[in-house]
Design an enzyme around this catalytic site. Structure first.
Site, PDB file in Angstrom:
ATOM      1  N   ARG A   1       0.833  -1.210   0.000  1.00  0.00           N
ATOM      2  CA  ARG A   1       0.000   0.000   0.000  1.00  0.00           C
ATOM      3  C   ARG A   1       0.871   1.266   0.000  1.00  0.00           C
ATOM      4  O   ARG A   1       0.998   1.934  -1.011  1.00  0.00           O
ATOM      5  CB  ARG A   1      -0.952  -0.045   1.217  1.00  0.00           C
ATOM      6  CG  ARG A   1      -2.111   0.944   1.147  1.00  0.00           C
ATOM      7  CD  ARG A   1      -1.747   2.373   1.483  1.00  0.00           C
ATOM      8  NE  ARG A   1      -1.141   2.553   2.784  1.00  0.00           N
ATOM      9  CZ  ARG A   1      -0.589   3.686   3.178  1.00  0.00           C
ATOM     10  NH1 ARG A   1      -0.558   4.748   2.377  1.00  0.00           N
ATOM     11  NH2 ARG A   1      -0.009   3.793   4.362  1.00  0.00           N
ATOM     12  N   ASP A   2       1.512   1.577   1.114  1.00  0.00           N
ATOM     13  CA  ASP A   2       2.288   2.824   1.188  1.00  0.00           C
ATOM     14  C   ASP A   2       3.431   2.780   0.182  1.00  0.00           C
ATOM     15  O   ASP A   2       3.777   3.790  -0.439  1.00  0.00           O
ATOM     16  CB  ASP A   2       2.840   2.997   2.614  1.00  0.00           C
ATOM     17  CG  ASP A   2       3.108   4.451   2.997  1.00  0.00           C
ATOM     18  OD1 ASP A   2       3.039   5.317   2.119  1.00  0.00           O
ATOM     19  OD2 ASP A   2       3.392   4.710   4.175  1.00  0.00           O
TER      20      ASP A   2
ATOM     21  N   CYS B   1       4.356   9.438  -0.086  1.00  0.00           N
ATOM     22  CA  CYS B   1       2.947   9.820  -0.101  1.00  0.00           C
ATOM     23  C   CYS B   1       2.728  10.825  -1.227  1.00  0.00           C
ATOM     24  O   CYS B   1       3.475  11.795  -1.351  1.00  0.00           O
ATOM     25  CB  CYS B   1       2.549  10.434   1.240  1.00  0.00           C
ATOM     26  SG  CYS B   1       0.851  11.031   1.263  1.00  0.00           S
TER      27      CYS B   1
ATOM     28  N   ASN C   1       9.041   4.487   3.324  1.00  0.00           N
ATOM     29  CA  ASN C   1       9.171   4.059   4.723  1.00  0.00           C
ATOM     30  C   ASN C   1      10.551   3.475   4.926  1.00  0.00           C
ATOM     31  O   ASN C   1      11.227   3.087   3.974  1.00  0.00           O
ATOM     32  CB  ASN C   1       8.150   2.948   5.017  1.00  0.00           C
ATOM     33  CG  ASN C   1       6.739   3.432   4.884  1.00  0.00           C
ATOM     34  OD1 ASN C   1       6.200   3.474   3.791  1.00  0.00           O
ATOM     35  ND2 ASN C   1       6.149   3.816   5.979  1.00  0.00           N
TER      36      ASN C   1
HETATM   37  P1  HMG Z   1     -13.481  14.194  -1.859  1.00  0.00           P
HETATM   38  O1  HMG Z   1     -13.313  14.672  -3.264  1.00  0.00           O
HETATM   39  O2  HMG Z   1     -13.546  15.222  -0.775  1.00  0.00           O
HETATM   40  O3  HMG Z   1     -14.705  13.197  -1.706  1.00  0.00           O
HETATM   41  O4  HMG Z   1     -12.275  13.177  -1.552  1.00  0.00           O
HETATM   42  P2  HMG Z   1     -16.218  13.355  -2.068  1.00  0.00           P
HETATM   43  O5  HMG Z   1     -16.957  12.597  -1.028  1.00  0.00           O
HETATM   44  O6  HMG Z   1     -16.574  14.795  -2.337  1.00  0.00           O
HETATM   45  O7  HMG Z   1     -16.329  12.535  -3.454  1.00  0.00           O
HETATM   46  C1  HMG Z   1     -15.691  12.983  -4.655  1.00  0.00           C
HETATM   47  C2  HMG Z   1     -15.567  11.810  -5.621  1.00  0.00           C
HETATM   48  O8  HMG Z   1     -14.743  10.796  -5.055  1.00  0.00           O
HETATM   49  C3  HMG Z   1     -16.900  11.131  -5.927  1.00  0.00           C
HETATM   50  O9  HMG Z   1     -16.788  10.587  -7.235  1.00  0.00           O
HETATM   51  C4  HMG Z   1     -16.923  10.000  -4.938  1.00  0.00           C
HETATM   52  O10 HMG Z   1     -17.751   8.943  -5.358  1.00  0.00           O
HETATM   53  C5  HMG Z   1     -15.478   9.579  -4.941  1.00  0.00           C
HETATM   54  P3  HMG Z   1     -17.375  11.331  -8.528  1.00  0.00           P
HETATM   55  O11 HMG Z   1     -18.856  11.512  -8.231  1.00  0.00           O
HETATM   56  O12 HMG Z   1     -16.635  12.649  -8.623  1.00  0.00           O
HETATM   57  O13 HMG Z   1     -17.056  10.371  -9.649  1.00  0.00           O
HETATM   58  N1  HMG Z   1     -15.081   8.917  -3.685  1.00  0.00           N
HETATM   59  C6  HMG Z   1     -14.501   7.699  -3.614  1.00  0.00           C
HETATM   60  N2  HMG Z   1     -14.150   6.822  -4.568  1.00  0.00           N
HETATM   61  C7  HMG Z   1     -13.582   5.651  -4.149  1.00  0.00           C
HETATM   62  N3  HMG Z   1     -13.349   5.367  -2.856  1.00  0.00           N
HETATM   63  C8  HMG Z   1     -13.693   6.229  -1.877  1.00  0.00           C
HETATM   64  C9  HMG Z   1     -14.288   7.454  -2.251  1.00  0.00           C
HETATM   65  N4  HMG Z   1     -14.757   8.503  -1.553  1.00  0.00           N
HETATM   66  C10 HMG Z   1     -15.224   9.394  -2.425  1.00  0.00           C
HETATM   67  N5  HMG Z   1     -13.451   5.915  -0.617  1.00  0.00           N
HETATM   68  C11 HMG Z   1     -11.233  11.348  -0.403  1.00  0.00           C
HETATM   69  C12 HMG Z   1     -12.128  12.584  -0.267  1.00  0.00           C
HETATM   70  C13 HMG Z   1     -10.797  10.908   0.984  1.00  0.00           C
HETATM   71  C14 HMG Z   1     -12.010  10.226  -1.083  1.00  0.00           C
HETATM   72  C15 HMG Z   1     -10.017  11.728  -1.260  1.00  0.00           C
HETATM   73  O14 HMG Z   1      -9.423  12.846  -0.692  1.00  0.00           O
HETATM   74  C16 HMG Z   1      -9.011  10.629  -1.389  1.00  0.00           C
HETATM   75  O15 HMG Z   1      -9.266   9.589  -1.984  1.00  0.00           O
HETATM   76  N6  HMG Z   1      -7.810  10.832  -0.858  1.00  0.00           N
HETATM   77  C17 HMG Z   1      -6.760   9.822  -0.945  1.00  0.00           C
HETATM   78  C18 HMG Z   1      -5.750  10.074   0.081  1.00  0.00           C
HETATM   79  C19 HMG Z   1      -4.730   8.958   0.082  1.00  0.00           C
HETATM   80  O16 HMG Z   1      -4.979   7.820  -0.266  1.00  0.00           O
HETATM   81  N7  HMG Z   1      -3.519   9.333   0.536  1.00  0.00           N
HETATM   82  C20 HMG Z   1      -2.456   8.398   0.704  1.00  0.00           C
HETATM   83  C21 HMG Z   1      -2.696   7.489   1.874  1.00  0.00           C
HETATM   84  S1  HMG Z   1      -2.363   8.284   3.444  1.00  0.00           S
HETATM   85  C22 HMG Z   1      -0.669   8.039   3.678  1.00  0.00           C
HETATM   86  O17 HMG Z   1       0.008   7.546   2.809  1.00  0.00           O
HETATM   87  C23 HMG Z   1      -0.078   8.367   5.028  1.00  0.00           C
HETATM   88  C24 HMG Z   1       0.182   7.139   5.897  1.00  0.00           C
HETATM   89  O18 HMG Z   1       1.076   6.254   5.265  1.00  0.00           O
HETATM   90  C25 HMG Z   1       0.768   7.564   7.236  1.00  0.00           C
HETATM   91  C26 HMG Z   1       1.914   8.554   7.032  1.00  0.00           C
HETATM   92  O19 HMG Z   1       2.975   8.187   6.512  1.00  0.00           O
HETATM   93  O20 HMG Z   1       1.670   9.699   7.396  1.00  0.00           O
HETATM   94  C27 HMG Z   1      -1.122   6.376   6.192  1.00  0.00           C
HETATM   95 MG    MG Z   2       3.249   6.519   5.231  1.00  0.00          MG
END
Ligand code: HMG
Ligand code: MG
Length: 305
Positions: A18-19, A243, A252
């Site tokens: 994933r990450d 990220c 990582n």
């Molecule tokens: P948004 O645009 O605010 O969501 O995104 P929305 O509710 O307004 O929906 C907009 C569109 O997204 C719609 O589709 C929804 O259906 C769709 P449209 O009508 O435009 O075709 N949608 C989704 N589709 C699939 N799965 C879903 C989903 N939710 C809405 N769950 C949202 C909000 C959170 C979805 C968006 O910001 C997003 O996907 N962000 C991804 C962030 C991400 O994955 N980041 C990387 C992981 S975090 C990380 O790596 C850090 C970590 O490792 C720890 C660290 O190191 O810090 C964990």
């Molecule tokens: Mg991370």
């Protein structure tokens, strides 16, 4: 530096599928992700973070979440976790029967907005029904806390921000939390302060360290966390990753670098380092590069002699 007795058994979650892979520019076939999970579990990993159920417009690389989860041959005793930012993500994930879901928030307001498009307070409102639904379905819940020492947009993050977020996570029923240094800028004393802040709300068994290695601090930070008694850590085979919403941040800490250090300290991980290095070499070849971690490079060079 604060010290505590170092635990003898360490539990690692490999977050490579994933990450590690989420930031790859070229699509990585689902079959490769599936084989990566298989190789990790064969090497002795007992927890693997497999994929995320996020918007494919935001993170295209994770769009094959269903195919990857469906393709895995599960081993009993291995916990498979997935990221779910909202109910839509949870509803998609639940059909694939993860053992644990991960809601992911940030100690920094700016990073919360960039990463999940909402404030910290709004994120907790979104997570609450996800946590409730998961627990009702018998699925464990972890909370990732990003930017617990530094943020690409806000700079230094005070430990009070971490305590605040950990308290919110606890309040909605999140069972354990990850103290993440998303951009790898933290140094050992800062990381200890962030962990101590999380420990205001969670006990030692329910706090893990998630350190990116951008500035080469992930191993010293791990040691600092071990000295507080932390025994759960996240890492990524071959040091893959980064990220998409933290530009310039690298992967990582490599799982093999972590395992080498832990085994050298006489600590047990249950992981076969040689099999892990083979996995690091294999996934690096799949991605068209040579392994980047210190330990994979050193052991592969030693084998070649
Ligand atoms: P948004 O645009 O605010 O969501 O995104 P929305 O509710 O307004 O929906 C907009 C569109 O997204 C719609 O589709 C929804 O259906 C769709 P449209 O009508 O435009 O075709 N949608 C989704 N589709 C699939 N799965 C879903 C989903 N939710 C809405 N769950 C949202 C909000 C959170 C979805 C968006 O910001 C997003 O996907 N962000 C991804 C962030 C991400 O994955 N980041 C990387 C992981 S975090 C990380 O790596 C850090 C970590 O490792 C720890 C660290 O190191 O810090 C964990
Ligand atoms: Mg991370």
């Amino acid at each position: 530096m604060s010290t505590h007795s170092i635990p003898s058994r360490i539990q690692l979650i490999d977050v490579g599928p994933r990450d590690g892979l989420q930031n790859e520019k070229q699509p990585v076939p689902a079959e490769v992700k599936i084989e990566l999970v298989h190789r990790l579990q064969a090497a002795g990993l007992r927890e693997v973070e497999v994929t995320s159920y996020v918007s494919p417009k935001w993170v295209p690389q994770m769009a094959d979440n269903h195919a990857v989860m469906a393709g895995i041959t599960r081993h009993s005793g291995v916990r498979y976790s997935v990221l779910t930012p909202n109910l839509k993500g949870f509803e998609a994930a639940v059909v694939d029967r993860p053992d644990e879901i991960v809601v992911f928030g940030a100690a920094s307001e700016a990073f919360s907005q960039k990463n999940i498009n909402c404030s910290i307070a709004e994120s907790i409102e979104r997570f609450a029904p996800v946590v409730q639904a998961a627990l009702a379905a018998g699925i464990a819940v972890r909370g990732a806390m990003s930017c617990t020492v530094g943020c690409p947009y806000e700079g230094d993050i005070a430990p009070e921000r971490v305590a605040y977020l950990a308290g919110l996570m606890k309040g909605i029923g999140v069972q354990r939390v990850d103290v993440a240094d998303t951009i790898g800028v933290g140094t050992p004393l800062q990381v200890q302060r962030a962990i101590e802040a999380a420990l205001q709300h969670y006990d030692l068994d329910h706090v893990s360290g998630h350190f990116h290695d951008t500035y080469g601090q992930a191993l010293p930070n791990t040691l600092a966390a071990l000295q507080l008694g932390v025994r759960n850590f996240q890492s990524s085979v071959a040091g893959l990753g980064g990220c998409p919403y933290a530009k310039g941040a690298t992967g990582n800490v490599a799982t093999e670098d972590l395992v080498f250090m832990l085994h050298g300290m006489g600590l047990d991980t249950g992981i076969d380092l040689d099999a892990l290095v083979d996995t690091a070499a294999w996934i690096s070849t799949q991605l068209g590069r040579v392994p980047q971690s210190h330990v994979a490079r050193a052991l592969l060079a030693k084998r070649a002699v």
